[in-house]
Scaffold this motif. Structure first.
Motif, short mmCIF file in Angstrom:
data_model
loop_
_atom_site.label_atom_id
_atom_site.label_comp_id
_atom_site.label_asym_id
_atom_site.label_seq_id
_atom_site.Cartn_x
_atom_site.Cartn_y
_atom_site.Cartn_z
N GLN A 139 34.26 43.69 35.14
CA GLN A 139 35.29 44.29 36.00
C GLN A 139 36.68 43.94 35.48
OE1 GLN A 139 34.77 43.97 40.27
NE2 GLN A 139 32.63 43.38 39.99
N ASN A 140 37.57 44.88 35.60
CA ASN A 140 38.96 44.68 35.19
C ASN A 140 39.87 44.67 36.41
OD1 ASN A 140 38.42 44.70 32.36
ND2 ASN A 140 38.13 46.91 32.52
N GLY A 141 41.10 44.21 36.23
CA GLY A 141 42.08 44.25 37.30
C GLY A 141 41.85 43.24 38.40
#
Length: 111
Positions: free
Chosen positions: A54-56
């Motif tokens: 997952q990013n952010g």
């Protein structure tokens, strides 16, 4: 174990809700009936297990003393005691926050 500080990993949307005073918990928190927190020693394992790819993401530092008796230390993953918040996480209990970043050794950097 530092009984005074814990960490919560949030998506960008969840962090925005926290800042606006509307964070009720991530889906897993709502399903389990409490907000999952991790100690510094548990944080990298939590990210690796539950947030892989997952990013952010944002890591927030939580002052457990500010949450009082709403925090319970309970046995969870691998027989370790984790801090669980039975109540709302409010921005007033957050002492720092930063985008999730990794150190050279792969560990999650603390805000």
């Amino acid at each position: 174990m530092n009984d005074e500080t814990a960490y919560k990993v949030l998506t960008g949307t969840e962090f925005a809700a926290l800042e606006a005073g509307r964070f009720e918990g991530a889906p897993v928190d709502l399903a389990d009936g409490y907000i999952h927190l991790s100690t510094a020693a548990q944080l990298t394992g939590t990210v690796d297990r539950h947030f892989s790819g997952q990013n952010g993401l944002v890591v927030v530092t939580v002052d457990l003393a500010a949450l009082g008796e709403a925090v319970r230390w309970e046995i969870s993953r691998g027989g370790q005691k984790f801090p669980h918040l039975y109540g709302r996480l409010r921005m007033a209990a957050v002492t720092a926050h930063a985008p999730l970043a990794r150190a050279a050794d792969g560990s999650v950097e603390l805000p």
